[in-house]
Design an enzyme around this catalytic site. Structure first.
Site, mmCIF file in Angstrom:
data_model
loop_
_atom_site.group_PDB
_atom_site.id
_atom_site.type_symbol
_atom_site.label_atom_id
_atom_site.label_comp_id
_atom_site.label_asym_id
_atom_site.label_seq_id
_atom_site.Cartn_x
_atom_site.Cartn_y
_atom_site.Cartn_z
ATOM 1 N N LYS A 1 -52.328 -13.319 -25.623
ATOM 2 C CA LYS A 1 -53.656 -13.763 -25.154
ATOM 3 C C LYS A 1 -53.578 -15.198 -24.656
ATOM 4 O O LYS A 1 -54.053 -15.522 -23.569
ATOM 5 C CB LYS A 1 -54.671 -13.678 -26.278
ATOM 6 C CG LYS A 1 -55.990 -14.399 -25.994
ATOM 7 C CD LYS A 1 -56.982 -14.326 -27.124
ATOM 8 C CE LYS A 1 -56.825 -15.413 -28.126
ATOM 9 N NZ LYS A 1 -57.426 -16.702 -27.741
ATOM 10 N N ASN A 2 -52.925 -16.082 -25.428
ATOM 11 C CA ASN A 2 -52.966 -17.513 -25.115
ATOM 12 C C ASN A 2 -52.023 -17.925 -23.998
ATOM 13 O O ASN A 2 -51.965 -19.093 -23.639
ATOM 14 C CB ASN A 2 -52.701 -18.334 -26.384
ATOM 15 C CG ASN A 2 -53.861 -18.203 -27.356
ATOM 16 O OD1 ASN A 2 -54.918 -17.670 -26.994
ATOM 17 N ND2 ASN A 2 -53.663 -18.642 -28.584
ATOM 18 N N ARG B 1 -65.160 -28.507 -31.257
ATOM 19 C CA ARG B 1 -64.043 -28.338 -30.307
ATOM 20 C C ARG B 1 -64.403 -29.121 -29.046
ATOM 21 O O ARG B 1 -64.757 -28.590 -28.028
ATOM 22 C CB ARG B 1 -63.804 -26.854 -30.037
ATOM 23 C CG ARG B 1 -63.411 -26.106 -31.300
ATOM 24 C CD ARG B 1 -63.098 -24.656 -31.068
ATOM 25 N NE ARG B 1 -61.776 -24.455 -30.470
ATOM 26 C CZ ARG B 1 -61.268 -23.251 -30.230
ATOM 27 N NH1 ARG B 1 -61.984 -22.175 -30.476
ATOM 28 N NH2 ARG B 1 -60.077 -23.096 -29.704
ATOM 29 N N ASP C 1 -52.880 -20.737 -35.835
ATOM 30 C CA ASP C 1 -53.367 -19.373 -35.588
ATOM 31 C C ASP C 1 -52.794 -18.362 -36.570
ATOM 32 O O ASP C 1 -53.341 -17.266 -36.722
ATOM 33 C CB ASP C 1 -53.029 -18.929 -34.158
ATOM 34 C CG ASP C 1 -53.860 -19.678 -33.135
ATOM 35 O OD1 ASP C 1 -53.555 -19.592 -31.939
ATOM 36 O OD2 ASP C 1 -54.819 -20.372 -33.553
ATOM 37 N N CYS D 1 -64.507 -19.202 -30.468
ATOM 38 C CA CYS D 1 -64.560 -19.120 -31.934
ATOM 39 C C CYS D 1 -64.968 -20.470 -32.530
ATOM 40 O O CYS D 1 -64.525 -21.511 -32.097
ATOM 41 C CB CYS D 1 -63.193 -18.727 -32.501
ATOM 42 S SG CYS D 1 -62.851 -16.991 -32.278
ATOM 43 N N ARG E 1 -61.413 -9.685 -29.251
ATOM 44 C CA ARG E 1 -61.167 -10.756 -28.269
ATOM 45 C C ARG E 1 -59.674 -10.959 -28.061
ATOM 46 O O ARG E 1 -59.238 -11.388 -26.998
ATOM 47 C CB ARG E 1 -61.792 -12.072 -28.756
ATOM 48 C CG ARG E 1 -63.302 -12.072 -28.732
ATOM 49 C CD ARG E 1 -63.843 -13.455 -28.941
ATOM 50 N NE ARG E 1 -63.095 -14.390 -28.107
ATOM 51 C CZ ARG E 1 -62.961 -15.688 -28.385
ATOM 52 N NH1 ARG E 1 -63.525 -16.197 -29.459
ATOM 53 N NH2 ARG E 1 -62.278 -16.477 -27.598
HETATM 54 C C1 EPZ Z 1 -55.486 -23.292 -28.107
HETATM 55 O O1 EPZ Z 1 -56.816 -23.749 -28.287
HETATM 56 C C2 EPZ Z 1 -55.505 -21.818 -28.490
HETATM 57 N N1 EPZ Z 1 -56.394 -21.089 -27.601
HETATM 58 C C3 EPZ Z 1 -55.972 -21.668 -29.943
HETATM 59 O O2 EPZ Z 1 -55.882 -20.276 -30.286
HETATM 60 C C4 EPZ Z 1 -55.011 -22.448 -30.841
HETATM 61 O O3 EPZ Z 1 -55.484 -22.394 -32.166
HETATM 62 C C5 EPZ Z 1 -54.933 -23.921 -30.381
HETATM 63 O O4 EPZ Z 1 -54.581 -23.983 -28.979
HETATM 64 C C6 EPZ Z 1 -53.926 -24.720 -31.172
HETATM 65 O O5 EPZ Z 1 -52.674 -24.138 -31.060
HETATM 66 C C7 EPZ Z 1 -55.930 -20.715 -26.376
HETATM 67 O O6 EPZ Z 1 -54.813 -21.011 -25.995
HETATM 68 C C8 EPZ Z 1 -56.883 -19.924 -25.529
HETATM 69 P P1 EPZ Z 1 -56.248 -27.673 -28.748
HETATM 70 P P2 EPZ Z 1 -57.247 -25.198 -27.724
HETATM 71 O O7 EPZ Z 1 -56.867 -28.280 -27.552
HETATM 72 O O8 EPZ Z 1 -56.590 -25.464 -26.449
HETATM 73 C C9 EPZ Z 1 -58.944 -31.076 -30.675
HETATM 74 C C10 EPZ Z 1 -56.697 -18.202 -31.043
HETATM 75 O O9 EPZ Z 1 -57.132 -17.748 -32.101
HETATM 76 N N2 EPZ Z 1 -59.303 -31.473 -29.314
HETATM 77 O O10 EPZ Z 1 -54.777 -27.792 -28.950
HETATM 78 O O11 EPZ Z 1 -58.723 -25.283 -27.795
HETATM 79 C C11 EPZ Z 1 -59.544 -29.720 -31.060
HETATM 80 O O12 EPZ Z 1 -60.879 -29.865 -31.497
HETATM 81 C C12 EPZ Z 1 -57.113 -19.589 -30.581
HETATM 82 O O13 EPZ Z 1 -55.905 -17.581 -30.285
HETATM 83 C C13 EPZ Z 1 -60.083 -32.596 -29.126
HETATM 84 O O14 EPZ Z 1 -60.485 -33.260 -30.074
HETATM 85 O O15 EPZ Z 1 -56.630 -26.131 -28.862
HETATM 86 C C14 EPZ Z 1 -58.636 -29.252 -32.169
HETATM 87 O O16 EPZ Z 1 -59.038 -29.833 -33.382
HETATM 88 C C15 EPZ Z 1 -57.940 -20.311 -31.634
HETATM 89 N N3 EPZ Z 1 -60.456 -32.957 -27.853
HETATM 90 C C16 EPZ Z 1 -57.270 -29.816 -31.761
HETATM 91 O O17 EPZ Z 1 -57.528 -30.846 -30.778
HETATM 92 C C17 EPZ Z 1 -60.043 -32.245 -26.761
HETATM 93 O O18 EPZ Z 1 -60.388 -32.610 -25.615
HETATM 94 C C18 EPZ Z 1 -56.352 -28.778 -31.136
HETATM 95 O O19 EPZ Z 1 -57.037 -28.229 -30.026
HETATM 96 C C19 EPZ Z 1 -59.240 -31.094 -26.968
HETATM 97 C C20 EPZ Z 1 -58.878 -30.726 -28.249
#
Ligand code: EPZ
Length: 419
Positions: free
Chosen positions: A24-25, A123, A308, A118, A400
């Protein structure tokens, strides 16, 4: 579709083999990246899940044509004409924010709203916005609406991320791939799905180096053509089914996935006492022996233990001897599956970022609800090792990210029905 439930009768050790679905990701950013391509894109091994269907609805709204034939997704962006994504489409998933970089890269402008997805705690998208502004975008946010323009075009630059955000790294890549000049991302996310996105873009004519490492270098090119690409397998789905084998004390084989892709979490299952055997493109798991706690687990950006996989591993350790301590460092609120596991008889105490699991002899079937995608999948695994019947509601969350969790669990010999 909403209101469906999974009915699971636990107690029978899983035994069988399945092919692991496409990731998915990886599929979601690659589908968004296809907007940058003039020409047809054929994506093989594309998972048929509600998030890829939502992606197709976004592409269709923008003027593209998308059609699935089994697990092959055909995308034609010839008539891409719109650069606005309405709120109802943005709200369907978190990763819709990736269209900000894709549309800026493809059309030099876009308007969209804050994404849904989710609920794992706040986020924010501050790093996405800061990074795209550094590439030359003028971004206005008002009442949840985001207006992006790049009147003088997108120009390559050096961007250091304060945190290796997966989505931010991907958004920069999509915006910079047709920019004027070179972009260097330092402290980039290193998840394997980033390398998959880069491989897809390079096959379309991009010039990206270092994806999957902490430093990604993108030399802008004039335009990208289409291509045929096969999406990598879903390592988190693999973790889910390994946990299902552990919960039910069974033995299974996962085909179409290399152990090297799962290095960040396989050792945890070995520390529990599972037999894990890697073959060319399959993983064999034997969880029939007595299992014990793997100790302390801290979630981290890749190559650390993946957040995850935290819910799935938590389900697995609910019935292993000893105490397992989780520390969730990536998301602020990723223990929403705990209440349901406790209702099934698990002994879990959450204190801030930590969750302390004391293994129990048995879990018991109960009526529970999925709270999010990976939490819902974890409840499915736990139910297979519980005595009696478990009913899981709100399984739209699970759909999803999983093509048909009941199909795969049934193929592994589990007693599961969707109703
Ligand atoms: C991706 O989400 C994945 N989703 C998530 O998988 C996964 O848990 C996550 O990466 C971490 O590996 C997809 O790829 C579609 P991040 P993403 O930006 O990109 C903070 C699943 O179940 N942050 O690395 O949203 C954020 O709040 C999903 O498959 C900021 O503060 O993750 C989080 O605490 C869930 N500001 C941390 O960074 C920003 O501008 C990591 O988020 C961006 C992120």
């Amino acid at each position: 579709m909403s209101g469906q439930k999974l009915i699971i009768k636990g107690g029978k050790p899983l035994n069988g083999e399945i092919k692991i679905q496409g990731a998915k990701n990886s599929a979601l950013p690659i589908i968004a990246a296809s907007l940058l391509c003039s020409g047809k894109v054929t994506l093989k091994n594309c998972p048929r899940i509600s998030d890829t269907y939502a992606s197709c609805r976004i592409l269709s709204h923008l003027g593209c044509r998308c059609s699935f034939s089994e697990n092959t997704l055909l995308i034609d962006t010839e008539n891409l004409c719109c650069t606005h994504i309405p709120d109802e489409l943005m709200q369907e998933m978190r990763s819709s924010i990736i269209y900000m970089g894709a549309l800026l890269g493809a059309k030099g402008k876009c308007s969209l709203s804050f994404p849904g997805g989710c609920q794992l705690g706040p986020r924010p998208i501050d790093m996405h916005i800061q990074s795209l502004k550094k590439l030359g975008a003028d971004i206005k946010e008002e009442h949840g609406e985001i207006e992006c323009t790049a009147l003088s075009g997108i120009s390559g630059t050096k961007i250091t991320l304060g945190y290796p955000s997966v989505g931010t790294t991907e958004n920069i890549m999509l915006c910079a791939v047709t920019a004027k000049g070179k972009t260097v991302i330092t402290n980039a996310a290193r998840e394997p799905e980033i390398a998959d996105l880069s491989a897809f873009l390079n096959k379309c004519g991009a010039k990206i180096k270092g994806a999957g490492s902490g430093t990604v270098v993108i030399n802008g090119v004039k335009e990208l053509h289409g291509c045929e690409y096969s999406i990598m397998p879903d390592r988190i789905a693999a973790a889910t089914y390994i946990s299902a084998a552990v919960c039910s004390r069974g033995e299974i084989a996962l085909k179409g996935i290399e152990a090297s892709l799962c290095e960040s979490f396989l050792s945890v299952y070995e520390q529990m006492g599972c037999g894990i055997y890697a073959f060319d493109d399959s993983i064999y798991v034997n969880a029939e022996k007595k299992l014990h706690s793997p100790g302390k687990i801290m979630t981290l950006p890749h190559p650390g233990f993946p957040t995850d996989a935290q819910p799935a591993v938590m389900a697995a350790v609910c019935r292993t001897d000893g105490i397992t301590i989780f520390e969730e460092t990536v998301f602020e609120d990723r223990y929403r599956h705990v209440d349901a596991l406790v209702k099934m008889g698990a002994d879990i105490k959450v204190v801030g970022k930590a969750a302390v699991v004391t293994g129990q002899k048995t879990l018991y079937g109960a009526k529970v609800a999925a709270s999010d995608l990976r939490g819902g999948a974890a409840l499915t695994a736990a139910a297979l090792g519980a005595e009696g019947i478990t009913e899981i509601s709100k399984i739209c969350y699970i759909d999803r990210g999983y093509e048909s969790i009941e199909r795969d669990i049934s193929l592994l010999g589990g007693d599961i029905k969707r109703k």
